[in-house]
Design an enzyme around this catalytic site. Structure first.
Site, short mmCIF file in Angstrom:
data_model
loop_
_atom_site.label_atom_id
_atom_site.label_comp_id
_atom_site.label_asym_id
_atom_site.label_seq_id
_atom_site.Cartn_x
_atom_site.Cartn_y
_atom_site.Cartn_z
N HIS A 227 -7.72 5.28 -1.51
CA HIS A 227 -6.47 5.30 -0.73
C HIS A 227 -5.74 3.97 -0.87
O HIS A 227 -4.54 3.93 -1.08
CB HIS A 227 -6.79 5.60 0.74
CG HIS A 227 -5.59 6.01 1.53
ND1 HIS A 227 -4.99 5.20 2.45
CD2 HIS A 227 -4.88 7.16 1.50
CE1 HIS A 227 -3.95 5.85 2.98
NE2 HIS A 227 -3.86 7.03 2.42
N HIS B 116 2.72 8.26 -0.70
CA HIS B 116 3.32 8.64 0.59
C HIS B 116 4.83 8.76 0.44
O HIS B 116 5.37 8.43 -0.60
CB HIS B 116 3.02 7.58 1.66
CG HIS B 116 1.55 7.43 1.91
ND1 HIS B 116 0.79 6.47 1.29
CD2 HIS B 116 0.71 8.14 2.68
CE1 HIS B 116 -0.46 6.59 1.68
NE2 HIS B 116 -0.55 7.60 2.52
N HIS C 33 -3.35 14.08 -0.57
CA HIS C 33 -4.37 13.95 0.46
C HIS C 33 -5.28 15.18 0.50
O HIS C 33 -6.44 15.07 0.87
CB HIS C 33 -3.72 13.67 1.82
CG HIS C 33 -3.11 12.30 1.90
ND1 HIS C 33 -1.85 12.02 1.47
CD2 HIS C 33 -3.62 11.11 2.34
CE1 HIS C 33 -1.59 10.72 1.64
NE2 HIS C 33 -2.64 10.15 2.17
N HIS D 121 1.66 12.11 11.96
CA HIS D 121 0.72 11.44 11.06
C HIS D 121 0.80 9.91 11.12
O HIS D 121 -0.20 9.23 11.34
CB HIS D 121 0.94 11.93 9.61
CG HIS D 121 0.37 11.02 8.58
ND1 HIS D 121 1.15 10.17 7.84
CD2 HIS D 121 -0.91 10.79 8.19
CE1 HIS D 121 0.37 9.47 7.02
NE2 HIS D 121 -0.88 9.83 7.21
N HIS E 194 -1.85 6.97 12.88
CA HIS E 194 -2.40 5.82 12.14
C HIS E 194 -2.23 4.54 12.96
O HIS E 194 -3.17 3.77 13.16
CB HIS E 194 -1.67 5.64 10.80
CG HIS E 194 -2.33 6.37 9.67
ND1 HIS E 194 -3.48 5.93 9.07
CD2 HIS E 194 -2.00 7.52 9.03
CE1 HIS E 194 -3.82 6.76 8.10
NE2 HIS E 194 -2.94 7.75 8.06
N PHE F 246 -2.30 1.26 5.20
CA PHE F 246 -2.83 2.17 4.18
C PHE F 246 -3.98 1.56 3.39
O PHE F 246 -4.89 2.27 2.97
CB PHE F 246 -1.72 2.59 3.21
CG PHE F 246 -0.70 3.50 3.82
CD1 PHE F 246 -1.05 4.43 4.78
CD2 PHE F 246 0.63 3.42 3.43
CE1 PHE F 246 -0.10 5.27 5.34
CE2 PHE F 246 1.58 4.26 3.98
CZ PHE F 246 1.23 5.18 4.94
N HIS G 191 -6.80 13.34 8.60
CA HIS G 191 -6.10 13.99 7.48
C HIS G 191 -6.50 15.44 7.30
O HIS G 191 -5.74 16.22 6.73
CB HIS G 191 -6.26 13.18 6.20
CG HIS G 191 -5.12 12.23 6.03
ND1 HIS G 191 -3.92 12.62 5.47
CD2 HIS G 191 -4.96 10.96 6.43
CE1 HIS G 191 -3.07 11.60 5.52
NE2 HIS G 191 -3.68 10.58 6.10
CU1 C2O Z 1 -2.42 8.25 2.90
CU2 C2O Z 1 -2.59 8.96 6.46
O1 C2O Z 1 -2.26 8.23 4.81
#
Ligand code: C2O
Length: 614
Positions: A181, A203, A212, A345, A349, A366, A379
């Site tokens: 990632h 992203h 993902h 989302h 994070h 990230f 995810h």
């Molecule tokens: Cu690649 Cu939730 O991020």
């Protein structure tokens, strides 16, 4: 609520169990083994294409080849990529899909601030093409994390422990998996064959969901292989339902391998504000647990409305849900993220990461997010949204554009093969032999609360003799000509609409969208601003997600692909056809857009209303 139930029993036994040989991964066949042995082990120097050959580079294999030849093999293996890249200059080329990175050219990733780098380059090797799993394999059913039983938790903990115990030169190790990632998101790769170089970023575009999906697919299969259980399935964090709106208890036991110490302490179960806020912003006063649970019904209703907006009313076109196209050579950062990617989302994070860390590690950046086992659970729910969205209406289908279908990535599989995967092969999760436990969807029918049809501020402004009269409400209006501007306070702007009073069919055909363009900010920081429509300044407080007027939010999770400021600007697109109906503003010539800064500094280039068919 089940997620409030006591933590699972201490799991030290399972944690220690990875040392037992019986739990080590099954032995590989001789041919698999020699295939893998011919590759170079992880070495940052080699990864930067050193052609140095030393005796220690010599590995017994059929070709008796050493480092440089391995490199040559890689180039041969990448031949098709360079072929594709060279077609970039060919104006007749039909498709120009994003290509997988050249792992041999991986370079340090950038955490956030310039110069602050992370080395997250994975091992590299020649590639094989992805094949769908055999339909004879058992279906893996991903369970809701707050509903799993002790037997499942034991299995999951054992698998993660084994993964964490793998050595650094094993691409399946937890560290290397987390680095996947980091490398794809914080600028460790440049797009293959593009000059001048453009960072690869998965992203902020239509690439987000498929990337993902594959990432989790392989992560899950590695875990299953380590515990020799082909039915093993990752849990999903059911944050779209009141029962799942906390950090699932299985991730909160410090003795568990699922635990990560680098999280926001307030947001842990038992912390001062443990309830997930799908529209969380660091600037908002945190509710105490008492207040949270007291106002639970209101809070939950607001949360479900956020979900409804992101999944249903604000996601009626593919580009609104998935994000906008990204082709080879396009720079990605924040150009066009889809509704779910943006919120919840991104919010989750940032909500989960520790604000006291330099780069909001782990989940809040990230580069480090994959170090927290909860990442994969978060995810899984994001991925579940893709499956669900496609059940919500006839036009909710995957893109058919070859630039999406042929876009490709590389991942390591459970047998340590580097696999080249195309988007077109991951559209149906059941063909990947996994599915999700069925749980209620409380947001599905949580419509906004329509206010009485009212004469909107926009209407008043547009039609009354405002020149002689006092403005209809206290709110000051900022003219469109004032843009670009720094958003340092809430502002309201009258924006003209091109079409009004459209028929149902016209509305189905074309979604009305609000476009906030030319958004500039420091990508290394948390940034958030909210958007409301026709928000009358009756209370002095701008509309929030609890109000009908709330249209959506813009969020940035810290990351950076390049040193210095990016030369491109971000765009926010919000689907507003339903919202305008709810506000009784469908017949108006204009709409008043209120922008509310929440976190960080942001400059806005302009606002407009547009109509899109896809
Ligand atoms: Cu690649 Cu939730 O991020």
């Amino acid at each position: 609520m089940s997620s409030l139930s006591p933590l699972p029993a201490a799991t030290g036994a399972a944690t220690a169990a990875f040392l037992r040989p019986s739990l080590l991964p099954p032995k590989k066949s001789a041919s698999q083994l020699s295939a893998y042995k011919s590759r170079k082990p992880y070495s940052p120097h080699f990864a930067r294409i050193s052609c140095k050959t030393s005796s220690s580079d010599k590995e017994p294999n059929n070709n008796d080849q050493t480092g440089p030849t391995t490199r040559r093999d890689i180039l041969i293996g990448m031949g098709s990529l360079y072929g594709a890249a060279s077609s970039l200059s060919d104006p007749t080329a039909l498709a120009n899909p994003l290509q997988p990175p050249d792992l041999s050219k991986c370079h340090p990733a950038i955490k956030g601030d310039a110069g602050d780098t992370a080395d997250c380059c994975p091992p590299f090797s020649d590639q094989i093409e992805f094949k769908l799993p055999s339909p004879k394999e058992p279906m893996r059913i991903r369970p809701a994390a707050h509903l799993v039983d002790k037997a499942y938790i034991d299995k999951y903990e054992k698998a993660i422990s084994l993964m964490k115990a793998l050595p650094d030169d094993d691409p399946r190790s937890f560290k290397n998996q987390a680095n996947v990632h980091c490398a794809y998101c914080n600028g460790a790769y440049d797009q293959v064959g593009i000059t001048p170089s453009v960072a690869l970023q998965i992203h902020f575009s239509w690439i987000f969901f498929p990337f993902h999906r594959y990432y989790l697919y392989f992560f899950e299969r590695i875990l299953g292989k380590l515990i020799d259980d082909p039915t093993f399935a990752l849990p999903f964090w059911n944050w779209d339902s009141p029962d799942g709106m906390q950090i699932p208890a299985i991730f909160a036991d410090p003795a568990s391998p699922l635990y990560d110490a680098i999280r926001a302490p307030d947001h842990l179960p038992g912390g001062s504000s443990p309830l997930v806020d799908l529209d969380w912003s660091r600037s908002a006063a945190s509710l105490t647990p008492e207040a949270q649970w007291q106002s639970n019904r209101d809070v939950m209703h607001t949360q479900m409305r956020v979900m409804h907006t992101q999944m249903v009313s604000g996601a009626k076109k593919r580009t609104l849900f998935f994000g906008t196209p990204l082709k080879a050579g396009d720079a990605a950062a924040n150009t066009g993220q889809g509704s779910i990617e943006r919120s919840p989302h991104m919010n989750i994070h940032i909500w989960t990461g520790d604000p006291k860390q330099a780069h909001t590690e782990d989940m809040g950046n990230f580069y480090s997010a994959g170090r927290d086992p909860i990442f994969y659970c978060h995810h899984a729910n994001v991925d579940r949204m893709w499956d669900l969205w496609k059940t919500l209406g006839p036009r909710r289908t995957d893109f058919t554009d070859p630039d999406w279908l042929e876009a490709a990535f590389v991942f390591y599989d459970e047998d340590k093969n580097l696999v080249r995967c195309k988007v077109k092969d991951c559209l149906d999760s059941r063909k990947l032999n996994y599915d999700y436990q069925k749980v209620p969807l409380p947001w599905l029918d949580t419509k906004r609360t329509p206010k009485a049809k009212k004469k909107t501020l926009a209407n008043a402004f547009a039609t009354e003799k405002f020149a002689n009269a006092a403005p209809p409400k206290k709110r000051e209006l900022t003219p469109l000509s004032a843009f670009p501007l720094v958003l340092n306070k809430a502002i309201s702007v009258v924006v003209p609409r091109g079409k009004r009073s459209r028929t149902v069919v016209e509305k189905e055909e074309e979604e009305e969208i609000l476009v906030v363009e030319g958004i500039e900010f420091d990508r290394g920081n948390v940034v958030k601003f909210d958007v409301a429509l026709n928000d009358e300044d009756d209370t002095g407080v701008p509309a929030g997600p609890q109000d009908t007027e709330f249209a959506g939010t813009f969020v940035n999770v810290p990351h950076r692909e390049k040193q210095g400021a990016p030369s491109f600007k971000a765009v926010l697109r919000l689907g507003i056809t339903d919202l305008l109906e709810d506000l009784g503003a469908d017949d108006d010539d204009t709409v008043v857009v209120t922008l509310v800064p929440k976190v960080g500094e942001v400059k806005i280039g302009g606002l407009k209303i547009d109509y899109i068919t896809d």
